[in-house]
Design a protein around this motif. Structure first.
Motif, PDB file in Angstrom:
ATOM      1  N   SER A  62    -111.346  64.274 -36.033  1.00 43.88           N
ATOM      2  CA  SER A  62    -111.895  63.127 -35.301  1.00 43.88           C
ATOM      3  C   SER A  62    -112.548  63.579 -33.994  1.00 43.88           C
ATOM      4  O   SER A  62    -113.587  63.046 -33.591  1.00 43.88           O
ATOM      5  CB  SER A  62    -110.836  62.064 -35.041  1.00 43.88           C
ATOM      6  OG  SER A  62    -109.803  62.569 -34.229  1.00 43.88           O
ATOM      7  N   ASP A  63    -111.966  64.586 -33.336  1.00 47.22           N
ATOM      8  CA  ASP A  63    -112.568  65.131 -32.117  1.00 47.22           C
ATOM      9  C   ASP A  63    -113.887  65.820 -32.440  1.00 47.22           C
ATOM     10  O   ASP A  63    -114.882  65.649 -31.741  1.00 47.22           O
ATOM     11  CB  ASP A  63    -111.633  66.130 -31.434  1.00 47.22           C
ATOM     12  CG  ASP A  63    -110.411  65.465 -30.825  1.00 47.22           C
ATOM     13  OD1 ASP A  63    -110.456  64.237 -30.582  1.00 47.22           O
ATOM     14  OD2 ASP A  63    -109.414  66.168 -30.592  1.00 47.22           O
ATOM     15  N   ILE A  64    -113.876  66.604 -33.515  1.00 50.50           N
ATOM     16  CA  ILE A  64    -115.092  67.317 -33.922  1.00 50.50           C
ATOM     17  C   ILE A  64    -116.191  66.322 -34.267  1.00 50.50           C
ATOM     18  O   ILE A  64    -117.334  66.478 -33.845  1.00 50.50           O
ATOM     19  CB  ILE A  64    -114.806  68.254 -35.108  1.00 50.50           C
ATOM     20  CG1 ILE A  64    -113.904  69.400 -34.658  1.00 50.50           C
ATOM     21  CG2 ILE A  64    -116.109  68.791 -35.698  1.00 50.50           C
ATOM     22  CD1 ILE A  64    -113.411  70.268 -35.784  1.00 50.50           C
ATOM     23  N   THR A  65    -115.840  65.297 -35.028  1.00 51.62           N
ATOM     24  CA  THR A  65    -116.827  64.286 -35.433  1.00 51.62           C
ATOM     25  C   THR A  65    -117.460  63.639 -34.211  1.00 51.62           C
ATOM     26  O   THR A  65    -118.686  63.530 -34.119  1.00 51.62           O
ATOM     27  CB  THR A  65    -116.174  63.223 -36.331  1.00 51.62           C
ATOM     28  OG1 THR A  65    -115.640  63.863 -37.484  1.00 51.62           O
ATOM     29  CG2 THR A  65    -117.160  62.154 -36.743  1.00 51.62           C
ATOM     30  N   SER A  66    -116.642  63.238 -33.268  1.00 50.38           N
ATOM     31  CA  SER A  66    -117.140  62.598 -32.046  1.00 50.38           C
ATOM     32  C   SER A  66    -118.038  63.541 -31.254  1.00 50.38           C
ATOM     33  O   SER A  66    -119.117  63.148 -30.790  1.00 50.38           O
ATOM     34  CB  SER A  66    -115.950  62.149 -31.192  1.00 50.38           C
ATOM     35  OG  SER A  66    -116.390  61.637 -29.971  1.00 50.38           O
ATOM     36  N   ASP A  67    -117.612  64.796 -31.120  1.00 48.50           N
ATOM     37  CA  ASP A  67    -118.397  65.771 -30.365  1.00 48.50           C
ATOM     38  C   ASP A  67    -119.734  66.065 -31.035  1.00 48.50           C
ATOM     39  O   ASP A  67    -120.766  66.162 -30.370  1.00 48.50           O
ATOM     40  CB  ASP A  67    -117.605  67.075 -30.184  1.00 48.50           C
ATOM     41  CG  ASP A  67    -116.419  66.914 -29.243  1.00 48.50           C
ATOM     42  OD1 ASP A  67    -116.334  65.885 -28.537  1.00 48.50           O
ATOM     43  OD2 ASP A  67    -115.561  67.823 -29.225  1.00 48.50           O
ATOM     44  N   VAL A  68    -119.721  66.206 -32.366  1.00 47.22           N
ATOM     45  CA  VAL A  68    -120.964  66.477 -33.102  1.00 47.22           C
ATOM     46  C   VAL A  68    -121.914  65.288 -32.992  1.00 47.22           C
ATOM     47  O   VAL A  68    -123.112  65.464 -32.761  1.00 47.22           O
ATOM     48  CB  VAL A  68    -120.676  66.842 -34.576  1.00 47.22           C
ATOM     49  CG1 VAL A  68    -121.952  66.825 -35.413  1.00 47.22           C
ATOM     50  CG2 VAL A  68    -120.008  68.212 -34.655  1.00 47.22           C
ATOM     51  N   GLU A  69    -121.389  64.079 -33.128  1.00 39.17           N
ATOM     52  CA  GLU A  69    -122.238  62.892 -32.998  1.00 39.17           C
ATOM     53  C   GLU A  69    -122.888  62.837 -31.626  1.00 39.17           C
ATOM     54  O   GLU A  69    -124.080  62.540 -31.504  1.00 39.17           O
ATOM     55  CB  GLU A  69    -121.433  61.625 -33.269  1.00 39.17           C
ATOM     56  CG  GLU A  69    -121.095  61.430 -34.738  1.00 39.17           C
ATOM     57  CD  GLU A  69    -120.200  60.227 -35.004  1.00 39.17           C
ATOM     58  OE1 GLU A  69    -119.541  59.726 -34.052  1.00 39.17           O
ATOM     59  OE2 GLU A  69    -120.142  59.798 -36.163  1.00 39.17           O
TER      60      GLU A  69
END
Length: 88
Positions: A62-69
């Motif tokens: 979830s952290d990775i997804t948010s950061d990539v977005e």
């Protein structure tokens, strides 16, 4: 997360320096952002990039997804990348 593909915008000049990416004239990507940028140049989608990052850094998805977005949105605003997802 909707799967989206991107390309580097026309006219964008960049070079790799150590683990960073320098985009002319004055935009620099740190190692993690450079990883994302390189995956975009490899033709990976945002979903595939998140998967690759989660394997590379063993971090919370979830952290990775948010950061990539956030990173992708910033690169789009700076006109570094463009969405090329086929639309039906």
């Amino acid at each position: 997360m909707k799967e989206i593909f991107f390309v580097i915008s026309g006219g964008v000049k960049w070079k790799e320096v150590n683990e960073s990416i320098i985009i002319e004239p004055d935009y620099a990507l740190n190692a993690t952002a450079a990883f994302v940028f390189k995956k975009i140049t490899d033709g990976l989608s945002n979903v595939q990039i998140v998967d690759a990052l989660s394997q590379e850094y063993d971090a919370d998805i979830s952290d990775i997804t948010s950061d990539v977005e956030s990173l992708i949105q910033e690169m789009q605003e700076e006109e570094i990348i463009e969405d090329v997802t086929l639309r039906n």
